[in-house]
Design an enzyme around this catalytic site. Structure first.
Site, PDB file in Angstrom:
ATOM      1  N   ASP A   8       0.857  -1.187   0.000  1.00 42.64           N
ATOM      2  CA  ASP A   8       0.000   0.000   0.000  1.00 42.64           C
ATOM      3  C   ASP A   8       0.891   1.234   0.000  1.00 42.64           C
ATOM      4  OD1 ASP A   8      -2.104  -1.718   0.129  1.00 42.64           O
ATOM      5  OD2 ASP A   8      -2.765  -1.156   2.141  1.00 42.64           O
ATOM      6  N   ASP A 129     -15.077  -3.621  -1.317  1.00 46.03           N
ATOM      7  CA  ASP A 129     -14.682  -3.344   0.063  1.00 46.03           C
ATOM      8  C   ASP A 129     -15.951  -3.175   0.882  1.00 46.03           C
ATOM      9  OD1 ASP A 129     -12.025  -3.284  -0.844  1.00 46.03           O
ATOM     10  OD2 ASP A 129     -12.233  -1.184  -1.418  1.00 46.03           O
TER      11      ASP A 129
END
Length: 240
Positions: A8, A129
């Site tokens: 990330d 998500d």
């Protein structure tokens, strides 16, 4: 089953968040490309890269960092975060990205989703998500009223073959994935890559037994709870 290390990117660095909270960031590495090379050397066949700045700002931000990762590795690279137009999508494939992950665009821009499927086929992945079984978008900052399985059914009809499913409440917690939600997602009939909360080889074995195609691991690798090389060897010995 693919075991996929996560990188990330925030402010050009490799970080981890907890439950998608940007205030919880922990910087693990200043150079994400070096991190990617290390995961490749450990035996990873694919690496999951998210432009967190891009997800939050609504456009690709860390282009140069992503290019360096792609140029540093020979394994497949999948990229998500801030891919909201054709230019960004085409650019990523042009620099050698293997798969792109559409999140917010899967809800708000059906034309972009159709464009990606028609031009790049199964290289298009949708990231769902979920928070309390409702889809969250824009770097998890905005929660919709759309059920995760409902979105999965819709994008399957469009031609999406693979979904990355993340339970936000599990992400970065090291408390194990949401197995019940994953069972529901598998019923949709597409390939599911699990993400969020995976913290042990036992989690990986259970996911494989469920029929999950891949597992994305983040914090468990960076904190040393899972040794990637050792985990891959053990899973290979057991035929996973």
């Amino acid at each position: 089953m693919l075991v996929i290390p996560a990188i990330d990117i925030l402010d050009g660095k490799c970080v981890r968040l907890t439950k998608g909270n940007f205030d919880s960031k922990e910087v693990y590495y200043d150079n994400p490309a070096d991190m990617a090379k290390m995961w490749q050397e450990c035996g990873a066949k694919r690496i999951h890269v998210v432009d967190l700045d891009g997800a939050r700002q609504g456009h690709l931000v860390n282009r140069k960092v992503i290019e360096k990762i792609v140029n540093s590795c020979s394994v497949d690279i999948e990229v998500g975060g801030g891919i909201r137009n054709k230019e960004a999508l085409d650019y990523l494939f042009s620099i050698g990205v293997s798969y792109i992950i559409l999140g917010s665009a899967a809800i708000y821009d059906k034309d972009l989703l159709l464009y990606s499927v028609s031009h790049y086929g199964e290289k298009t992945i949708v990231g769902i998500d979920s928070k309390k079984r409702e889809v969250a978008v824009s770097g998890w900052l905005e929660r919709t009223k759309i059920k995760d399985t409902e979105l999965a059914e819709k994008i399957k009809e469009i031609g999406i073959k693979t979904i990355i499913f993340t339970d936000i409440s599990k992400d970065g917690t090291l408390h194990g994935p949401n197995f019940e939600a994953l069972k529901d997602m598998l019923k949709v009939g597409v390939e599911i890559i699990a993400s969020g909360g995976i913290s042990s080889i036992e989690d990986l074995k259970r996911l494989k037994d469920m029929g999950v195609t891949g597992a994305i691991i983040g914090k468990a690798l960076y904190t040393g709870m899972i040794d990637l090389k050792a985990a891959l060897l053990e899973l290979e010995r057991e035929g996973i």
